[in-house]
Enzyme design. Structure first.
Site, PDB file in Angstrom:
ATOM      1  N   ASP A  54      37.747  49.340  64.871  1.00 19.84           N
ATOM      2  CA  ASP A  54      36.599  49.821  64.105  1.00 19.84           C
ATOM      3  C   ASP A  54      35.420  50.200  65.003  1.00 19.84           C
ATOM      4  O   ASP A  54      34.404  49.509  64.994  1.00 19.84           O
ATOM      5  CB  ASP A  54      36.174  48.725  63.104  1.00 19.84           C
ATOM      6  CG  ASP A  54      35.306  49.283  61.995  1.00 19.84           C
ATOM      7  OD1 ASP A  54      35.085  50.497  61.965  1.00 19.84           O
ATOM      8  OD2 ASP A  54      34.842  48.493  61.150  1.00 19.84           O
ATOM      9  N   GLU A  60      26.852  51.872  64.844  1.00 15.00           N
ATOM     10  CA  GLU A  60      26.998  50.552  64.224  1.00 15.00           C
ATOM     11  C   GLU A  60      27.250  49.445  65.253  1.00 15.00           C
ATOM     12  O   GLU A  60      26.617  48.390  65.205  1.00 15.00           O
ATOM     13  CB  GLU A  60      28.142  50.602  63.203  1.00 15.00           C
ATOM     14  CG  GLU A  60      28.425  49.274  62.546  1.00 15.00           C
ATOM     15  CD  GLU A  60      29.526  49.355  61.495  1.00 15.00           C
ATOM     16  OE1 GLU A  60      30.047  50.471  61.255  1.00 15.00           O
ATOM     17  OE2 GLU A  60      29.859  48.313  60.907  1.00 15.00           O
ATOM     18  N   GLU A  88      39.048  47.712  52.318  1.00 12.26           N
ATOM     19  CA  GLU A  88      37.835  46.899  52.143  1.00 12.26           C
ATOM     20  C   GLU A  88      37.415  46.832  50.675  1.00 12.26           C
ATOM     21  O   GLU A  88      36.246  47.016  50.334  1.00 12.26           O
ATOM     22  CB  GLU A  88      36.712  47.441  53.031  1.00 12.26           C
ATOM     23  CG  GLU A  88      37.100  47.424  54.515  1.00 12.26           C
ATOM     24  CD  GLU A  88      36.002  47.824  55.477  1.00 12.26           C
ATOM     25  OE1 GLU A  88      35.127  48.610  55.089  1.00 12.26           O
ATOM     26  OE2 GLU A  88      36.037  47.348  56.630  1.00 12.26           O
TER      27      GLU A  88
HETATM   28  C1  GCV Z   1      31.719  52.654  55.005  1.00 15.50           C
HETATM   29  C2  GCV Z   1      33.276  49.420  58.842  1.00 15.50           C
HETATM   30  C3  GCV Z   1      31.833  49.428  58.431  1.00 15.50           C
HETATM   31  C4  GCV Z   1      31.676  49.723  56.954  1.00 15.50           C
HETATM   32  C5  GCV Z   1      32.376  51.060  56.663  1.00 15.50           C
HETATM   33  C6  GCV Z   1      33.831  50.952  57.086  1.00 15.50           C
HETATM   34  C7  GCV Z   1      34.591  52.262  56.884  1.00 15.50           C
HETATM   35  O1  GCV Z   1      33.950  48.328  58.272  1.00 15.50           O
HETATM   36  O2  GCV Z   1      31.246  48.181  58.767  1.00 15.50           O
HETATM   37  O3  GCV Z   1      30.314  49.777  56.660  1.00 15.50           O
HETATM   38  O4  GCV Z   1      32.283  51.402  55.298  1.00 15.50           O
HETATM   39  O5  GCV Z   1      33.894  50.622  58.445  1.00 15.50           O
HETATM   40  O6  GCV Z   1      34.769  52.976  57.864  1.00 15.50           O
HETATM   41  O7  GCV Z   1      34.996  52.555  55.781  1.00 15.50           O
END
Ligand code: GCV
Length: 657
Positions: free
Chosen positions: A354, A382, A275
């Site tokens: 995720d 989340e 990411e």
């Molecule tokens: C900390 C998902 C979440 C992100 C998170 C990522 C990860 O994409 O939306 O906020 O980043 O996972 O686990 O690194």
């Protein structure tokens, strides 16, 4: 000398350690034997309980007469302890201070039962050595993610206004709560390491050291998320290439300084090439090269690098049907099996995507026998209601931990550690939704014993959090919590297909929210059917990443479990599930049921008024209003979407829009 028990700041909920939970122990005579910092912690605990409830505590005195002996007979690093009860005396023995601490909390958990009848000697030892919470806390408030990324519990427990909080008493209380459920490690900052956070490694290490001091008395080691680009952003080098000698030297020096500040520092946590975060790919190096460089810097001090396997293409073209995000971690990491250093642990999300409400267990787990693995779950909700919805995740985690990747060994036995993204913050109830405390507690206990019955763990949480609860309250809490994960699943994305959330913040429904996005999270619904073909025969081949029997079970819609059908297959709406319902009717039915179950849980909670303290009751009641509103929105959007796509009416004639 007894170490005073940390003082709960005014207005903060004691969670699963209310004073009354200590009554059985505090009203008796305890003898403590042995020495060391964690014995001082235990001594402080017993002294406090006795001062409140009239018991007595002696240290290293003769054993007569007493009801409880807590004895440390060594100074090793073992976390194990034995417990027994004979001749009217309960005895806990350990050879390491941590073992004594966990033995003490075991007695607290048993309550009166610890002092009844006879109990043969039992040995208790954690199955998993690392039982860790990762805080996605930013030191400075981030313009998009705020203070805590995916945090639903107020601000950070550790950080405020760009620095460690001045008063860390609450962090001490937090450490105590964590130890009481078996957690022994914490990473104190977000894996997305922004500029201010990067400096924790060097000029701000003193702030981390203060937090480590606050957590240490409860056996918790402190870890830091670091950026792979640190040699550039902090060291002024022009590269972070893990095979460059200058880069290696930079990490060695930085790590030496970290250990000077924190001699028992746990290690680094790294999100690399994920990411948008920097990583070894930029230099044509492998993730083993990256992890091993940090492992080498940590090795002289006994530290560990935790390297996340969450590596995938987040800039995918949605038109490209050949790229499957679910495959990514396996494809990247399995070829590296055996290449990671001894003190490197690969941290793998429990599912391949995720933290959705339903995913299969990641095929990476079990496929790297020569690599140390930790499994990562998400306590912060989340994708499971963001601590506005009741969603107790114990059963989900337990299913993942009991899964047998090759039909033999369980995930819980294959892993070295279990890690949760923490759901705790500066909120007076710690977790935003007071009932989300149960997730944090259950996580710790399952990390200690992955095979534990989650419902029994929940029962412990209830009885500790609500001492002397009448059976009506205990029953009511079980009624609200036990099935809440499945209820959440019913009214959100169906049959394992996932996502369908509003982009960005991920709360509430948006069926096509991620359908034409670069994130690789698609459901492919059309007028005929829905789901992702991940079979080897006609799809992305993801199903073949599993060992037998799972590769075969998942390969065909006829053997794939219903709850994962749309994760693995694209099927027509009239496809008949094992349950005897068509996919479309299942979608309608579960969405109506899910809302009804939320409404029923809300009624149960209302009936508990007067049995729990008013502030907690009101907070939960208020959140139930939102949960019900949101569940209806999910139901109506999902059902109407699929009704409009398919044209198939609900066989029970309920309203679809
Ligand atoms: C900390 C998902 C979440 C992100 C998170 C990522 C990860 O994409 O939306 O906020 O980043 O996972 O686990 O690194």
């Amino acid at each position: 000398m007894p170490l005073p028990v940390p003082v709960l700041p005014e207005g903060v909920d004691p969670a699963w350690l209310p004073p009354e939970a200590f009554r059985p122990l505090g009203s008796r005579r305890t003898l403590i034997r042995g020495s060391g910092p964690l014995v001082d912690t235990v001594h402080g605990e017993v002294a406090e309980a006795c001062a409140r409830f009239g018991g007595s505590v002696e240290r290293d005195a003769s054993p007569e007469p007493c009801d409880l002996v807590l004895e440390l007979s060594g100074a090793d690093a073992s976390e194990a302890f034995t417990s027994e009860r004979a001749d009217g005396r309960t005895t806990v023995r350990a050879t390491g201070g941590a073992g004594l601490l966990y033995g003490f909390f075991h007695v607290v958990r048993l309550g009166e039962a610890a002092f009844q009848g006879e109990r043969p000697r039992q040995t208790h030892r954690p199955t998993l050595a690392q039982r860790m919470l990762d805080h996605w806390d930013n030191v400075a408030v981030h313009p998009v993610m705020g203070q805590v990324e995916r945090g639903y519990s107020g601000g950070s427990l550790f950080w405020r206004d760009g620095r460690a909080r001045g008063d860390l008493e609450r962090v001490r209380v937090y450490g105590r709560l964590l130890a009481a459920c078996g957690i022994n490690a914490v990473a104190v900052n977000n894996v997305n390491v922004h500029e201010t956070e990067a400096r924790l490694l060097t000029e701000r290490i003193g702030d981390v050291a203060r937090i480590a001091d606050a957590l240490r008395p409860y056996g918790i080691s402190t870890h830091l998320s670091v950026t792979f680009a640190a040699p550039i952003v902090l060291g002024g080098l022009d590269t972070a290439d893990p095979l460059d000698a200058r880069v290696r030297r930079w990490w060695e020096r930085a790590t030496a300084e970290v250990y000077e500040a924190i001699p028992d520092f746990g290690g680094y946590l790294v999100k690399a090439d994920s990411e948008g975060r920097p990583g070894p790919f930029a230099y044509g190096r492998s993730h083993a090269d990256g992890a091993n460089m940090l492992a080498a810097a940590l090795e002289p001090y006994g530290g560990t690098v935790r390297w996340r396997a969450f590596v995938y293409d987040h800039r995918q073209d949605w038109r490209d049907r050949s790229t499957d995000r679910a495959r990514a971690a396996y494809d990247h990491f399995v070829p590296l099996d055996g290449e990671f250093a001894e003190n490197a642990v690969l941290q793998v999300k429990h599912g391949p995507m995720d933290f959705q409400v339903r995913e299969p267990v990641s095929p990476l787990i079990g496929a790297m026998p020569n690599t140390r693995l930790a499994v990562e779950v998400q306590a912060t909700q989340e994708y499971t209601g963001q601590q506005r919805h009741v969603c107790w995740l114990g059963p989900m985690w337990s299913e993942a931990l009991r899964f047998r990747p090759e039909g033999t060994t369980r995930v819980g036995d294959l892993a070295d550690g279990l890690v949760a993204v923490s759901n705790a913050g500066a909120d007076p109830f710690w977790t935003g939704h007071p009932l989300a405390q149960a997730n944090l507690y259950t996580f710790g206990r399952l990390a200690w014993e992955p095979d534990a019955d989650p419902r029994a763990v929940l029962d412990d949480w209830i009885r500790l959090t609500f001492p002397d609860a009448p059976e009506r309250l205990v029953g009511g809490l079980h009624a609200v919590l036990d099935g809440s994960w499945r209820t959440y699943e019913k009214y959100t994305a169906p049959l394992g297909v996932g996502f369908m959330v509003q982009p960005g913040h991920h709360y509430g429904p948006s069926v096509d929210g991620y359908e034409y996005s670069p994130w690789g999270t698609y459901h492919f619904a059309d007028r005929d059917g829905v789901g992702v073909d991940r079979s080897a025969a006609t799809g992305t081949g993801y199903a073949a990443q599993y060992a037998k029997p799972w590769a075969e079970v998942y390969e065909s819609p006829s053997s794939c479990p219903d709850e994962l059908l749309l994760f693995f297959h694209h099927v027509v709406y009239g496809h008949m599930l094992h349950s005897g319902k068509t996919v479309i009717q299942h979608i309608y039915d579960t969405h109506f049921e899910g809302v009804e179950e939320v409404a029923a849980a809300r009624e149960v909670w209302a009936s508990l008024d007067g049995l729990v303290d008013p502030a907690r009751h009101a907070r939960v009641a208020e959140r139930f209003e939102e949960q019900l509103r949101s569940a209806r929105e999910w139901r109506d959007q999902i059902n109407s979407y699929f009704f409009r796509k398919s044209g198939v009416p609900d066989e029970r004639g309920r309203t679809l829009y």
